[in-house]
Motif scaffolding. Sequence first.
Motif, PDB file in Angstrom:
ATOM      1  N   MET A   1     141.663  63.019 -14.292  1.00  0.00           N
ATOM      2  CA  MET A   1     142.783  62.280 -15.203  1.00  0.00           C
ATOM      3  C   MET A   1     144.343  62.393 -15.078  1.00  0.00           C
ATOM      4  O   MET A   1     144.758  61.180 -15.051  1.00  0.00           O
ATOM      5  CB  MET A   1     142.268  63.583 -16.221  1.00  0.00           C
ATOM      6  N   SER A   2     144.673  63.420 -14.181  1.00  0.00           N
ATOM      7  CA  SER A   2     146.326  63.180 -14.377  1.00  0.00           C
ATOM      8  C   SER A   2     146.464  61.927 -13.278  1.00  0.00           C
ATOM      9  O   SER A   2     147.573  61.589 -13.136  1.00  0.00           O
ATOM     10  CB  SER A   2     146.610  64.379 -13.568  1.00  0.00           C
ATOM     11  N   LEU A   3     145.434  61.779 -12.326  1.00  0.00           N
ATOM     12  CA  LEU A   3     145.848  60.189 -10.947  1.00  0.00           C
ATOM     13  C   LEU A   3     145.643  59.305 -12.297  1.00  0.00           C
ATOM     14  O   LEU A   3     146.291  58.168 -12.425  1.00  0.00           O
ATOM     15  CB  LEU A   3     144.433  60.568  -9.979  1.00  0.00           C
ATOM     16  N   PHE A   4     144.722  59.403 -13.227  1.00  0.00           N
ATOM     17  CA  PHE A   4     144.131  58.000 -14.070  1.00  0.00           C
ATOM     18  C   PHE A   4     145.363  57.686 -14.564  1.00  0.00           C
ATOM     19  O   PHE A   4     146.250  56.455 -14.836  1.00  0.00           O
ATOM     20  CB  PHE A   4     143.435  58.388 -14.882  1.00  0.00           C
ATOM     21  N   THR A   5     146.044  59.148 -15.649  1.00  0.00           N
ATOM     22  CA  THR A   5     147.544  58.761 -15.631  1.00  0.00           C
ATOM     23  C   THR A   5     148.659  58.650 -15.145  1.00  0.00           C
ATOM     24  O   THR A   5     149.571  57.779 -16.087  1.00  0.00           O
ATOM     25  CB  THR A   5     148.119  59.999 -17.154  1.00  0.00           C
ATOM     26  N   GLN A   6     148.461  58.691 -14.727  1.00  0.00           N
ATOM     27  CA  GLN A   6     149.804  58.336 -13.194  1.00  0.00           C
ATOM     28  C   GLN A   6     149.359  56.794 -12.760  1.00  0.00           C
ATOM     29  O   GLN A   6     149.841  56.123 -12.045  1.00  0.00           O
ATOM     30  CB  GLN A   6     149.843  58.995 -11.934  1.00  0.00           C
ATOM     31  N   GLY A   7     148.204  56.517 -13.500  1.00  0.00           N
ATOM     32  CA  GLY A   7     148.015  54.770 -12.838  1.00  0.00           C
ATOM     33  C   GLY A   7     147.424  54.448 -10.972  1.00  0.00           C
ATOM     34  O   GLY A   7     146.908  53.143 -10.656  1.00  0.00           O
ATOM     35  N   GLN A   8     147.100  55.528 -10.600  1.00  0.00           N
ATOM     36  CA  GLN A   8     146.246  55.889  -9.805  1.00  0.00           C
ATOM     37  C   GLN A   8     144.434  55.425  -9.390  1.00  0.00           C
ATOM     38  O   GLN A   8     144.072  57.009  -9.375  1.00  0.00           O
ATOM     39  CB  GLN A   8     145.992  56.754  -8.467  1.00  0.00           C
ATOM     40  N   TYR A   9     144.232  54.505 -10.656  1.00  0.00           N
ATOM     41  CA  TYR A   9     142.341  54.117 -10.580  1.00  0.00           C
ATOM     42  C   TYR A   9     141.654  54.920  -9.660  1.00  0.00           C
ATOM     43  O   TYR A   9     140.900  55.428  -9.328  1.00  0.00           O
ATOM     44  CB  TYR A   9     142.363  53.278 -11.959  1.00  0.00           C
ATOM     45  N   ALA A  10     141.740  54.032  -8.809  1.00  0.00           N
ATOM     46  CA  ALA A  10     140.796  53.874  -7.224  1.00  0.00           C
ATOM     47  C   ALA A  10     141.033  55.136  -6.431  1.00  0.00           C
ATOM     48  O   ALA A  10     139.742  55.903  -6.998  1.00  0.00           O
ATOM     49  CB  ALA A  10     141.126  52.963  -5.967  1.00  0.00           C
ATOM     50  N   ARG A  11     142.114  56.823  -6.626  1.00  0.00           N
ATOM     51  CA  ARG A  11     141.772  57.272  -6.479  1.00  0.00           C
ATOM     52  C   ARG A  11     140.949  58.408  -6.784  1.00  0.00           C
ATOM     53  O   ARG A  11     140.420  59.057  -6.908  1.00  0.00           O
ATOM     54  CB  ARG A  11     143.624  58.163  -5.877  1.00  0.00           C
TER      55      ARG A  11
END
Length: 569
Positions: A1-11
């Motif tokens: 979720m934290s990667l997602f909120t940072q915009g790192q969707y692929a990761r």
Amino acid sequence: MSLFTQGQYARAVEESTNAETISKVLYPSDNHLEGKLLRLSQQYFLVSASCQSIIHDHMAVYGKIDNLADKIAIHINDTHPALCIPELMRILIDDYFISWERAWDMVVKICSYTNHTVMPEALEKWNEDLFKLRLPRIYSIIKEINERFCKDAWNAFPGNWNRISAMSIIGYGQVRMANLCVIGSHYINGVSKLHSDILVKSIFKDFYAMYPERFGNVTNGIAHRRWLCYSNPKLAGLLDETIGTGYRHDPIQLNKFAEFADNKEVLDRVRAIKHQNKIEFSNLLYRKTGKLIDTHSMYDVQIKRLHEYKRQLLNVLNIIGLYLDIKDNPNADFQPISFMFGAKAAPGYYHAKRIINLIYCLGKEIENDPIAKSKLAVAFLEDYNVSMAEALVPAAEISEQISMAGKEASGTGCMKLMMNGAMTIGTLDGANVEMLAEVGKDNMYIFGLTSAEVDDLWQRGYNSAEFYTCNQKIQRIINALTVGFAGESFADIANYLTKGPGIADPFMCLADFESYRMTHDRAVRDYANKEKWNRMSLMNIAGAGFFGADRSINEYAENIWGIKRLTDK
Ligand SMILES: *Cc1c(COP(=O)(O)O)cnc(C)c1O
């Protein structure tokens, strides 16, 4: 979720994507090892899931592990699931605290193995370092299995290092899965009599000397309810009327059809059904490709994976010979023939794709030749798959089973076509040998070197030049390849047959050419004799019962798995 909120969707989805990758693809090569690490992971993933599920179910029913070997049979169908041997050891030792000795006894009792090929490029071998990195626990168990086995082998063959080194699971930096399967199974079989004989004389001869009681044969069979009852409803209907419906659950009863071998009415119906199936197939082909074939031409079919050892090229060489004959003698009598190929090549199998290219170009050139096109057609069917086979098998009149003897472990296409009344032209390879035993040489077109003769010629040093320097026909065909078809040269294939790289013509197309050509010619002449042909066709249908899978499965159940049918039929 934290990667997602940072915009790192692929990761953010990387982990689940990687997990899904493991079971995403079925590796499409056939009789060839794809040594990719992902494939090793996939094999372990599927094997581990299966073993855990089996043991979970067993515990749910019996509540104890002691009787596992009495209740469970695991069959290793080719080496792909070989890791079930160390995986079962892992579960029994690590999760159920069973001693190594007891666990090993159980595993060998549970496992059995079917070998499907003797071709070295298909035998699974994994790089030892990669294996150790990816599967450390399984690797350590395999090491222990191997050390204990090598001690036993030393006792069986004291001082015979060459033998022990050949039998070892690990050697020359590789993990050899076939050796693991033999060591960890109580029964090992090949898939035809010839193949099972070859196994104990070649790749497993040392194991056979050590464990003769473990080796046997189960000749393959086909699902006759699919390949006859479902795919060829008209023929099934005729069988229902003549011999009753018993064959539907007991394929051996097809032999009753032989009683109608001289019944003119039945023979005519066999022929009429074949003709109707030919029309239906040609309609399908027209819908798919726009290609029209003469339904009164002889349907000559080679449908199987594209592989050098299966020798689609030998078939093509003969077709080129026929095409040259027609150009020499445009007015000669000629039985029209439609040659149909269905095949897929493994990705990256360059030579196989060149042969597809050759078949396609030859077909195109013949289609553009006003004289040849009324006598010959060559069709390469795209997207060959089971559905295509189901349409083509009932329509086939000649079944091409022309592998280099000793290389086709069994073949099952040969059985499907036989059961549908096609005449086989074939080498004494795989199940062809047993088909001959069922129908006799009057009902089958056998040609070419035997597997012993192939071995002999190979040992002496095969030189394809010996076969073309004395055969003008072969020379003309090789020249025609170099010139090419439909504007494309196939000099590379001409070189493959005559010069190499490596040993020229490694599957001995030229050694078998003359015998193949003459035998094919005899079949074409026999085709003109409708009564003779119909009778042979009927005898093939009647002789195909042995190749029903019901018989194969019963042999596995009774002789290997030790299971009984639930109810008497
Ligand atoms: C039966 C079958 C095969 C096996 O054919 P062989 O001639 O035994 O190699 C291959 N592909 C398909 C689609 C089949 O139905």
